[in-house]
Design an enzyme around this catalytic site. Sequence first.
Site, PDB file in Angstrom:
ATOM      1  N   ASP A 173      -2.936   8.385   7.553  1.00 56.80           N
ATOM      2  CA  ASP A 173      -3.901   7.591   8.302  1.00 56.80           C
ATOM      3  C   ASP A 173      -3.129   6.852   9.404  1.00 56.80           C
ATOM      4  O   ASP A 173      -2.061   7.302   9.817  1.00 56.80           O
ATOM      5  CB  ASP A 173      -4.712   6.661   7.393  1.00 56.80           C
ATOM      6  N   SER A 204       0.797  -1.223   0.000  1.00 56.79           N
ATOM      7  CA  SER A 204       0.000   0.000   0.000  1.00 56.79           C
ATOM      8  C   SER A 204       0.833   1.277   0.000  1.00 56.79           C
ATOM      9  O   SER A 204       0.311   2.347  -0.303  1.00 56.79           O
ATOM     10  CB  SER A 204      -0.951   0.020   1.203  1.00 56.79           C
ATOM     11  N   HIS A 225      -0.052   4.886   6.996  1.00 56.57           N
ATOM     12  CA  HIS A 225       0.601   5.377   5.778  1.00 56.57           C
ATOM     13  C   HIS A 225       1.089   6.809   5.908  1.00 56.57           C
ATOM     14  O   HIS A 225       0.391   7.663   6.461  1.00 56.57           O
ATOM     15  CB  HIS A 225      -0.362   5.251   4.593  1.00 56.57           C
TER      16      HIS A 225
END
Length: 353
Positions: free
Chosen positions: A317, A32, A320
């Site tokens: 978040d 991610s 990340h």
Amino acid sequence: MWYVVCILLLTFVQSPVHGEQQVPCYFIFGDSLVDNGNNNGLATMAKANYPPYGIDFPNGPTGRFCNGRTMADFIAELLGFDNSIPSYATTRGQDILKGVNYASGAAGIRSESGQQMGARISMGKQLQNHLITITRIADIFRDKNVTGNYLSKCIYSVGMGNNDYINNYFMPQYYPTSRLYTPEQYANVLIKQYSQQLRALYKLGARKVALFGLGQIGCAPFEISRYGTNGSSCVDFINNAVQLFNNRLKSLVDDLNNSLSGAKFIYVNVFGMASGDASSVGLTISNKPCCEVESGMVTCVPLCTPCSNRTEYLFWDMLHPTEAVNFFIAGRAWNAQSQSDTYPIDIRHLAQL
């Protein structure tokens, strides 16, 4: 150092670098941290194709787990590409000649890592997708030697292992690995499998490969909220385990370069880069996310209003980094500011080989 980075960030983010394209293509493997939309069509909780994600990205929400650009986006710009490298899910026709991004949120070296999140494209599956891509490239060139020579000039970046810790080893309610292996044994098991995968990538034509080490996972708000810090600023036992992996990954670079003809692997020390004092440039908020996140979750609440002072936050978040942090890591991976940033050379010099 952080002061210089801050000044560079203000100019770079406002006016992207556009120079001569330095390599024919750029292939991206990862999770991610660099996913740019491959998870959008998957049945998974690991998605970021909704606001407020992409609030600072020109195209809005794209599937990037960030407010703006990822490390891969910045490296593509530094390599001279006019546009970001497209996701495997959306790449069509001769666009594959510029490169493909295979990264997938929640993916790991081990195929089961991240499975509690739903579907994801593991490193093994990303390699299978790359085989499809280079088969198509070979069909375009219609010459095996031309194809091999072309691929040997490209840059490949691989950043895997985060989810083998976050969504595997340190999630014992779903995975048995922490009961089966000590941290030292687990690092060895991961590196052994990763080595096989990287050798497979070499067999598919990769020669210039940047291996991104793991960052300070134990400093992420998600891990701090789960484990606490016992008086430290981060979850030390997680960071210690991550460093066992990183140390072995750096050694793997020598092993691959010595055993594979023409191989030019490098190691990017993300953990070390993140060890500096970010507060000196206004990145003062490191213990909470910029966007609203529900208790026990990682990603932003859909349509929430994020913080306005995003350049002050390390985390977008619960896991990340913000665009500001991505810029910093990409910049030092590209042009090392200290001997410990990359090994044995940085991406800028790798591209010139």
